[in-house]
Design a protein around this motif. Structure first.
Motif, mmCIF file in Angstrom:
data_model
loop_
_atom_site.group_PDB
_atom_site.id
_atom_site.type_symbol
_atom_site.label_atom_id
_atom_site.label_comp_id
_atom_site.label_asym_id
_atom_site.label_seq_id
_atom_site.Cartn_x
_atom_site.Cartn_y
_atom_site.Cartn_z
ATOM 1 N N ALA A 1 168.174 -154.816 106.767
ATOM 2 C CA ALA A 1 166.846 -154.845 107.385
ATOM 3 C C ALA A 1 165.852 -155.547 106.469
ATOM 4 C CB ALA A 1 166.380 -153.425 107.685
ATOM 5 N N LYS A 2 164.984 -156.371 107.066
ATOM 6 C CA LYS A 2 163.908 -157.006 106.315
ATOM 7 C C LYS A 2 162.735 -156.047 106.207
ATOM 8 C CE LYS A 2 164.886 -161.827 107.591
ATOM 9 N NZ LYS A 2 164.313 -163.051 108.232
ATOM 10 N N LEU A 3 162.123 -156.013 105.033
ATOM 11 C CA LEU A 3 160.966 -155.157 104.808
ATOM 12 C C LEU A 3 159.898 -155.949 104.074
ATOM 13 C CD1 LEU A 3 159.634 -152.274 104.810
ATOM 14 C CD2 LEU A 3 160.685 -151.957 102.553
ATOM 15 N N SER A 4 158.699 -156.013 104.662
ATOM 16 C CA SER A 4 157.569 -156.647 103.993
ATOM 17 C C SER A 4 156.989 -155.701 102.951
ATOM 18 C CB SER A 4 156.493 -157.019 105.018
ATOM 19 O OG SER A 4 156.988 -157.984 105.932
ATOM 20 N N ILE A 5 156.716 -156.239 101.776
ATOM 21 C CA ILE A 5 156.193 -155.430 100.671
ATOM 22 C C ILE A 5 155.011 -156.158 100.034
ATOM 23 C CG2 ILE A 5 158.439 -154.376 100.197
ATOM 24 C CD1 ILE A 5 158.712 -156.346 97.832
ATOM 25 N N PRO A 6 154.164 -155.441 99.295
ATOM 26 C CA PRO A 6 153.088 -156.120 98.565
ATOM 27 C C PRO A 6 153.683 -157.169 97.621
ATOM 28 C CG PRO A 6 152.707 -153.766 98.594
ATOM 29 C CD PRO A 6 154.091 -153.986 99.132
ATOM 30 N N THR A 7 153.098 -158.338 97.600
ATOM 31 C CA THR A 7 153.613 -159.441 96.785
ATOM 32 C C THR A 7 153.652 -159.055 95.299
ATOM 33 O OG1 THR A 7 152.696 -161.044 98.338
ATOM 34 C CG2 THR A 7 153.288 -161.855 96.152
ATOM 35 N N GLY A 8 154.767 -159.379 94.680
ATOM 36 C CA GLY A 8 154.900 -159.053 93.263
ATOM 37 C C GLY A 8 156.312 -159.255 92.773
ATOM 38 N N ARG A 9 156.515 -158.904 91.525
ATOM 39 C CA ARG A 9 157.837 -158.962 90.897
ATOM 40 C C ARG A 9 158.292 -157.530 90.635
ATOM 41 N NH1 ARG A 9 160.979 -162.678 88.268
ATOM 42 N NH2 ARG A 9 162.250 -161.947 86.501
ATOM 43 N N TYR A 10 159.476 -157.185 91.113
ATOM 44 C CA TYR A 10 159.947 -155.804 91.076
ATOM 45 C C TYR A 10 161.316 -155.713 90.394
ATOM 46 C CZ TYR A 10 156.415 -154.959 94.728
ATOM 47 O OH TYR A 10 155.240 -154.860 95.442
ATOM 48 N N THR A 11 161.552 -154.588 89.779
ATOM 49 C CA THR A 11 162.862 -154.245 89.232
ATOM 50 C C THR A 11 163.604 -153.359 90.213
ATOM 51 O OG1 THR A 11 162.070 -154.389 86.952
ATOM 52 C CG2 THR A 11 164.093 -153.134 87.324
ATOM 53 N N ILE A 12 164.859 -153.679 90.483
ATOM 54 C CA ILE A 12 165.687 -152.878 91.402
ATOM 55 C C ILE A 12 166.376 -151.780 90.599
ATOM 56 C CG2 ILE A 12 167.614 -152.902 93.022
ATOM 57 C CD1 ILE A 12 167.075 -155.959 93.355
ATOM 58 N N VAL A 13 166.220 -150.525 91.049
ATOM 59 C CA VAL A 13 166.889 -149.411 90.357
ATOM 60 C C VAL A 13 167.871 -148.674 91.274
ATOM 61 C CG1 VAL A 13 165.061 -149.065 88.672
ATOM 62 C CG2 VAL A 13 164.957 -147.847 90.840
ATOM 63 N N CYS A 14 167.803 -148.929 92.579
ATOM 64 C CA CYS A 14 168.735 -148.291 93.521
ATOM 65 C C CYS A 14 169.053 -149.278 94.630
ATOM 66 C CB CYS A 14 168.121 -147.025 94.098
ATOM 67 S SG CYS A 14 169.102 -146.238 95.414
ATOM 68 N N LYS A 15 170.333 -149.545 94.816
ATOM 69 C CA LYS A 15 170.751 -150.466 95.863
ATOM 70 C C LYS A 15 172.257 -150.335 96.064
ATOM 71 C CE LYS A 15 170.569 -155.357 97.222
ATOM 72 N NZ LYS A 15 170.291 -156.756 96.769
ATOM 73 N N ASP A 16 172.683 -150.487 97.311
ATOM 74 C CA ASP A 16 174.115 -150.481 97.644
ATOM 75 C C ASP A 16 174.825 -149.221 97.154
ATOM 76 O OD1 ASP A 16 174.074 -153.014 98.916
ATOM 77 O OD2 ASP A 16 174.147 -154.005 96.964
ATOM 78 N N GLY A 17 174.141 -148.075 97.226
ATOM 79 C CA GLY A 17 174.776 -146.822 96.856
ATOM 80 C C GLY A 17 174.959 -146.626 95.371
ATOM 81 N N LYS A 18 174.182 -147.344 94.567
ATOM 82 C CA LYS A 18 174.258 -147.185 93.112
ATOM 83 C C LYS A 18 172.848 -147.079 92.557
ATOM 84 C CE LYS A 18 178.607 -149.712 92.634
ATOM 85 N NZ LYS A 18 179.391 -148.465 92.543
ATOM 86 N N ILE A 19 172.713 -146.355 91.441
ATOM 87 C CA ILE A 19 171.425 -146.192 90.777
ATOM 88 C C ILE A 19 171.589 -146.522 89.304
ATOM 89 C CG2 ILE A 19 169.609 -144.555 90.115
ATOM 90 C CD1 ILE A 19 170.255 -142.963 92.640
ATOM 91 N N LYS A 20 170.684 -147.360 88.799
ATOM 92 C CA LYS A 20 170.645 -147.678 87.376
ATOM 93 C C LYS A 20 169.188 -147.770 86.988
ATOM 94 C CE LYS A 20 172.429 -150.877 83.885
ATOM 95 N NZ LYS A 20 173.165 -152.149 83.656
ATOM 96 N N GLN A 21 168.707 -146.777 86.271
ATOM 97 C CA GLN A 21 167.275 -146.692 86.009
ATOM 98 C C GLN A 21 166.766 -147.772 85.065
ATOM 99 O OE1 GLN A 21 165.406 -142.747 85.776
ATOM 100 N NE2 GLN A 21 167.458 -141.879 86.034
#
Length: 664
Positions: free
Chosen positions: A621-641
């Protein structure tokens, strides 16, 4: 005086003689209530005092026994009526190790033996109370036992477990299977090396263990320890004594008490608090109960025609609104705190109790330790015999500050309603449940983006603070999560169900409510599809510890969710105003996609603008978010803080049937 009291009083009106003064009670409100504590047996080596509150009695006797379950009484003594309906006697000899029962005569009839309503030690199966020195049951170091630190209710993570379920499995590596002592054993593992028992709880990171009813309940025969018997324990017999079936010797009254304390002590040393599941709303039976054999009619509510009311669905409902039942509940709770160092209470069918009683319990507990947590089921099995506005129902939680209730709104919005195991909801891609889920994510408090007309059960917020809402998707009642996913998605693969299992738990642990997980859900525990396994055999209820290896990715995910929540206060703001200020739902296109942002550095979090997105669609699913640079910590059933990549811009793609968490 209301109608039911008038009718029942006409049935139970009794003439008694007290110091040659004849008195007739015309209503339950007239029964005298003693000011002191309810202590029915007070032991010392030189004298044992027996007292019983029985204001309608004509005579009261205490019977002494050498055994807790065999033989006849070797001595019978009459008690004398004192003040406030209290009968008294004392025996000036050392009775330690003896057993006793009371027998009360009302309207010319002896009602039958009872250990009393406040027995604190009993023999096997709880029919006779025991004379005991409670201090002799304290394990070494008990006086120095302290509660693990808890700064705020928002920091709580509850793990609900049953003693047999948790430790009975043959591969658990636990010696004291199904016993209190199972939770004292350190270093236990499966043959694959997976931690079990108390080490598993520490590894998972929970703060509170909620143990299903552990007081003396009636449905398991303690005299047959080698016979496989199972029950959840929601059938109270003696409220103030640990159940003998979870002890190593149910015949010795001191053993169950000491072993329960050892369990609490071990959990405290592990940094885990203990919640006791209490069932003051009904008893196992009515006519033969300790209550009814002591003061007939008083402790239970009646219908207008004088029959026992049944708001519990179990044959009776207790009358918390009557002064002595209220006093009893308060004193019982305080006893578990003071004698057993209990750190919290979960009230079964709390909606049967009245608001005033629950608030009195909260106030009394606060005088000892305000960090002790109280929550319950904000409903009843059927309408109790008290006005809805007076009852501790979920809708009235706002009248009970710092008492919490379970949110079935989010639970059923995620997995489907109670009435049909095959009917799913958001998790399996059914549309229309998003607002019920948002209601749970904010912690059942008022929020400008939650449209309550679209919430499944509650058309207005019922919590003053988010910590008044228990966030969960599965518990001992009903199917556990793995079974529910199988029932609602019979053709799905194990991998697909594991993905949705993780998605469901992400809702629970990123909700502003207090997260609650059912024992074994962290490794996809199942109960063979059984909806109500309260008396199913061990083969249905026992946690299969091999699942921790088979579904280790699910365990790791849940463990990381708990760590994530602990490390980042934005997920547990604990304040309704902050939730409204910092938590904002993001606009989405279509159904089965929910997302929110925790703006700025919510609650002083080191992460800024945390975005959590939940996608139960079969496709990304596409999701619009506030423009910026983000770090991914949870995706595809995995979490890495520490991060697992970065994303820039004003849009992200949330993978199918999973959650995604990013931050700046």
């Amino acid at each position: 005086m209301n109608v039911k009291h008038v009718i029942w009083a006409s049935i139970m009106s009794t003439t008694i003689s007290c110091q040659s003064v004849k008195k007739e009670y015309t209503s339950f409100e007239e029964y005298p209530i003693p000011e002191g504590k309810l202590v029915e047996m007070e032991y010392s080596p030189i004298e044992t005092k027996f007292t019983l509150w029985a204001p309608t009695a004509e005579e009261v006797r205490v019977l002494l026994y050498d055994s807790g379950n065999e033989g006849s009484a070797y001595q019978t003594l009459s008690l004398e009526m004192g003040e406030d309906g209290i009968w008294n006697t004392s025996i000036k000899e050392d009775l330690k190790g003896k057993f006793y029962t009371f027998n009360v005569k009302v309207n010319g009839k002896w009602l039958g033996d009872t250990p009393g309503i406040m027995a604190k030690a009993v023999g096997v199966n709880g029919k006779r109370a025991a004379v005991i020195d409670l201090r002799s049951t304290d394990p070494e170091g008990w006086a120095n036992d302290v509660r693990p630190l808890l700064k705020d209710y928002a920091d709580i993570i509850v793990y609900e477990m049953h003693h047999r379920d948790f430790s009975l499995d043959s591969v658990s590596g636990i010696r004291n299977k199904g016993k209190f002592l199972a939770l004292t054993e350190l270093g236990t593992t499966t043959s694959q090396g997976e931690k079990t028992g108390i080490d598993h709880l520490k590894e998972l990171g929970v703060t509170h263990v909620h143990i299903l009813p552990s007081y003396d309940y009636a449905s398991v025969d303690e005299s047959k320890p080698d016979k496989a018997q199972y029950n959840w324990g929601y059938d109270p017999q003696n409220y103030n004594v640990p159940d003998g079936s979870y002890s190593t010797d149910p015949y010795k009254p001191d053993v169950r008490i000491k072993e329960f304390k050892q369990m609490v002590q071990a959990l405290h040393k592990a940094g885990i608090r203990v919640v006791l599941d209490v069932v003051y709303n009904h008893t196992f039976n009515t006519e033969e109960s300790n209550f009814e054999r002591t003061v007939p009619g008083y402790f239970y509510r009646q219908t207008k025609d004088g029959k026992p009311a049944n708001g519990s669905g179990c044959g009776n409902e207790t009358a918390s609104d009557r002064a002595m039942m209220r006093k009893y509940m308060v004193e019982s709770v305080l006893y578990w705190i003071n004698e057993y160092h209990i750190d919290g209470f979960r009230f079964d069918l709390m909606g049967i109790h009245d608001i005033e009683t629950m608030n009195e319990i909260r106030a009394a507990v606060d005088k000892i330790d305000p960090s002790i947590f109280i929550y319950g089921e904000g409903w009843a099995a059927s309408a109790p015999q008290l006005d809805q506005e007076e009852l501790a129902m979920k809708a009235n939680i706002y009248k009970m500050p710092r008492i919490a209730a379970f949110s079935d709104e989010m639970r059923d919005g995620l997995r489907g309603g109670w009435d049909d195991d095959r009917k799913g909801a958001f998790l399996i891609g059914q549309p229309g449940h998003e607002m019920s889920i948002k209601f749970g994510l904010v912690g059942a408090v008022k929020h400008p983006q939650v449209i309550n007309d679209s919430v499944n059960y509650s058309k207005e917020p019922w919590a003053l603070q988010p910590t008044q809402m228990i966030s969960y998707v599965s518990c001992h009642d009903d199917m556990c999560l793995a079974d529910r996913l199988k029932a609602t998605m019979p053709d799905a693969t194990d991998e697909e169900r594991a993905s949705l299992h993780k998605l469901a738990e992400t809702f629970v642990f990123t909700s502003q409510g207090v997260p609650f997980i059912f024992a074994g859900d962290e490794m996809m525990r199942d109960k063979k599809g059984i909806h109500n396994s309260y008396n199913s055999p061990d083969s249905i209820n026992t946690i299969d510890w091999r699942n921790k290896t088979i579904h280790h990715d699910v365990f790791d995910y849940v463990r990381e969710l708990i760590t994530l929540r602990k490390n980042h206060p934005a997920f547990r703001m604990g304040d309704a105003d902050k939730v409204r200020q910092y938590m904002e739902f993001l606009p989405v296109e279509g159904s089965n996609l929910v997302a929110f942002i925790l703006k700025d550095n919510a609650n002083g979090d080191s992460w800024k603008n945390i975005i959590v997105a939940f996608n139960s669609r079969k496709e990304p699913a596409k999701l619009s978010i506030p423009t910026g640079r983000y770090t991914i910590v949870c995706k595809d059933g995995k979490i890495k803080q520490s991060g697992m990549g970065q994303v820039s811009g004003n849009e992200i793609i949330v993978p199918a049937r999973s959650a995604m968490i990013i931050h700046q």
